[in-house]
Design a protein around this motif. Sequence first.
Motif, PDB file in Angstrom:
ATOM      1  N   ASN A 143      43.294  40.784  43.496  1.00 42.32           N
ATOM      2  CA  ASN A 143      43.996  40.593  42.238  1.00 42.32           C
ATOM      3  C   ASN A 143      43.478  41.627  41.241  1.00 42.32           C
ATOM      4  O   ASN A 143      42.662  42.473  41.572  1.00 42.32           O
ATOM      5  CB  ASN A 143      43.772  39.169  41.750  1.00 42.32           C
ATOM      6  N   ASP A 144      43.969  41.540  40.025  1.00 41.18           N
ATOM      7  CA  ASP A 144      43.607  42.555  39.041  1.00 41.18           C
ATOM      8  C   ASP A 144      42.446  42.125  38.162  1.00 41.18           C
ATOM      9  O   ASP A 144      42.267  42.637  37.070  1.00 41.18           O
ATOM     10  CB  ASP A 144      44.831  42.923  38.194  1.00 41.18           C
ATOM     11  N   LEU A 145      41.645  41.175  38.640  1.00 35.25           N
ATOM     12  CA  LEU A 145      40.526  40.694  37.834  1.00 35.25           C
ATOM     13  C   LEU A 145      39.248  41.474  38.141  1.00 35.25           C
ATOM     14  O   LEU A 145      38.214  41.263  37.515  1.00 35.25           O
ATOM     15  CB  LEU A 145      40.292  39.206  38.093  1.00 35.25           C
ATOM     16  N   GLU A 285      36.387  39.536  36.500  1.00 35.17           N
ATOM     17  CA  GLU A 285      36.503  38.883  35.203  1.00 35.17           C
ATOM     18  C   GLU A 285      36.138  37.406  35.275  1.00 35.17           C
ATOM     19  O   GLU A 285      35.591  36.848  34.346  1.00 35.17           O
ATOM     20  CB  GLU A 285      37.944  39.012  34.710  1.00 35.17           C
ATOM     21  N   CYS A 286      36.458  36.755  36.396  1.00 38.89           N
ATOM     22  CA  CYS A 286      36.213  35.316  36.465  1.00 38.89           C
ATOM     23  C   CYS A 286      35.081  34.947  37.400  1.00 38.89           C
ATOM     24  O   CYS A 286      34.434  33.933  37.219  1.00 38.89           O
ATOM     25  CB  CYS A 286      37.471  34.606  36.917  1.00 38.89           C
TER      26      CYS A 286
END
Lengths: 405, 405
Positions: A143-145, A285-286
């Motif tokens: 994903n883009d995270l 990010e997460c």
Amino acid sequence: MRMDKLKIGLFGFGVVGQGIFQVLGKSKNANAEIVGICVRNPDKPRAVAADRSLFTASPDAILGNPEVDLVVEVIDDARASYDIVRRALLKGIPVVSGNKAMLARHLPELIEIQRQHDVALLYDASSCGSIPVIRNLEEYYDNDLLLEVKGILNGSSNYILSRVFDHRDSYAEALAQAQALGFAESDPSFDIEGYDSLFKLVIITVHALGAYVAPERIFTYGISTIHDADIRYAREKGVKIKLVAQVVKVSDEHFTMFVMPEFVTPSKYIYSVDDEYNGVVIRGECYDRQFMFGKGAGSLPTASSILSDIMARRHDYRYEYKKSKFMQKPDYTTDITLRIYARYTMTDIPSVLRFTKIREQYAGEESNYVIGDVQLSELLEKRPQLSGADVFLANIPQFFLDRDN
Amino acid sequence: MRMDKLKIGLFGFGVVGQGIFQVLGKSKNANAEIVGICVRNPDKPRAVAADRSLFTASPDAILGNPEVDLVVEVIDDARASYDIVRRALLKGIPVVSGNKAMLARHLPELIEIQRQHDVALLYDASSCGSIPVIRNLEEYYDNDLLLEVKGILNGSSNYILSRVFDHRDSYAEALAQAQALGFAESDPSFDIEGYDSLFKLVIITVHALGAYVAPERIFTYGISTIHDADIRYAREKGVKIKLVAQVVKVSDEHFTMFVMPEFVTPSKYIYSVDDEYNGVVIRGECYDRQFMFGKGAGSLPTASSILSDIMARRHDYRYEYKKSKFMQKPDYTTDITLRIYARYTMTDIPSVLRFTKIREQYAGEESNYVIGDVQLSELLEKRPQLSGADVFLANIPQFFLDRDN
């Protein structure tokens, strides 16, 4: 899943090729068979007992064999590797390759050929041997995270630095030891000048961010000019010097990449990656930081990674290069500020390299150093002038200004 | 790859459910949308701003909605979770679940339903949150060379042990702190008695060796009875006490599993896994040891792992359970010898537990301990007598006799 035996045409029978032969023998459920082995000299005696009739010097004997349903390519020569991989793919034969130098240069074309000819090229073994970095970036962190992939990607330079730091060997002793143990590539400059790490970083970035950046556009600085003064300095500051490759998103729109020695503090995961090991930190990010650690090179670890790619082909697995189709892909930039340590004797570094700010300067009888802020683009531009044996550079990452401040 | 928006029916809107909602909002390329959220009380105020019209108390409103093409289930209650997952799968709706207690009990049936109804159930988030253990065992270590998966699988018990060891907190203080920080499950015994680790181990073993072993057949011992005397003993020996879950091949024909505290020496990878982190070591015949490390729990790390499963569904990914079809699968055994440390005060451990050999015995005013060799089957049989608050057990792994000697 196909149930019949997978027929493999193997190119190369060096340490990795022989490892694959052994690993396929050990795995009772691989259900794969090597039906031909292409080598430069089929008559050379081999340590591993393989049926002599399998060997050939002719690539066509394998590429033209209709029985072959997978080519596994583990030869040392990047040019020959490119030729074989390309020809196999154009014929519609799937390929497993471990040649990072070849892949780092030719991935865009090889991705296009995969698309046009609906054929798979797998190369998890090319980056970090037995650590499944590519597969995880492609499938799990898909994903883009993702914000950063950073790590020690070259086992032999890390082995050398470990000997120098933990065992107080001289650099020359450590290099000789790495070569004696077979960790170093046939051309050691590949390892110690950072090119091996660079090629792996190029491949990783394709799967991390969906972006291809040609190797020559990326600042790369190795460890061959490391000096007692640098080691002493690092010891006094309580840090280790590691050769680190990284790709980092610096904003929503931009990412940067470089390979250079770094002062690593004990609180960092990669601080404890010693000897011939590799370690990769994936930051998102997460999910914060994930750390993967394992043997990055060697006959059987690399071969078992190739076995994973071979087994994946039983299920028609292929990389989808999903991230290259993302709507908002970040662009590559070298317009970021690093804080670096530059040690020198003859070359007058402060006059060669335009620092945006000089923070510390030291002059001694043996050597001098300067610590200051510099643009990555400036380092890239001045790279040819920084390669003299009397200069050593290291990144000081806590001052990664554009990201942390 | 499907290009239209994936429509998700979400069950549960606690910390993980809210995390998924946030993560899907952050990811510009996820191309997935939550079309309904089933919760016990739709009118309860929520910290995360989700459209009120999405909420329902009726599972049927989601399972009966023809628009829903994926059910994501992150509710706390194992029985309700089983009911929803089973019903969704029987209707042919793919499911992503994070409920380890439910999965550990019902996997054989749920695997069978997946086969019969040609529908996918993904649950990477159920084991070690953001560390992609299941996916790697299924896809990358998908051969029969795997020998061992061993690790710290529960963040809150590890947080407690870290506080006790590194910060010299009392056990009670550390437990209270873990609960205040939200690391501990609503029922803390789940974490500290080892059941959370046990359920994850059961799921991991399905993907590591293709074998399902019911939780009640596996020896599980937690950390709730740890005492100052144990901590003092471990400190004196220069080791840490960690709660370790492991599945190990002890021969070509057999593997064993157990969850218990272990004396971990500084040379081990898991020694440095502190606080709420998880760490997993995967050992194989050719790749030696791979170590994966990351946040094992928490809202966003778990949610990003669920996002990986959601994204995988865009590519119709499903677990193949390949290893369950292997020709020579090893069988589960408890007929192995462990060397353990057993500390006790009232319960006369040497008369309860039949040691095959006693190596050390200590009697003191405050407590006593014995170090000796014992069959795992004996531990499993005597488990009910070993749970008194005055007994603590720890594995001493360097003496894993049947493997190393």
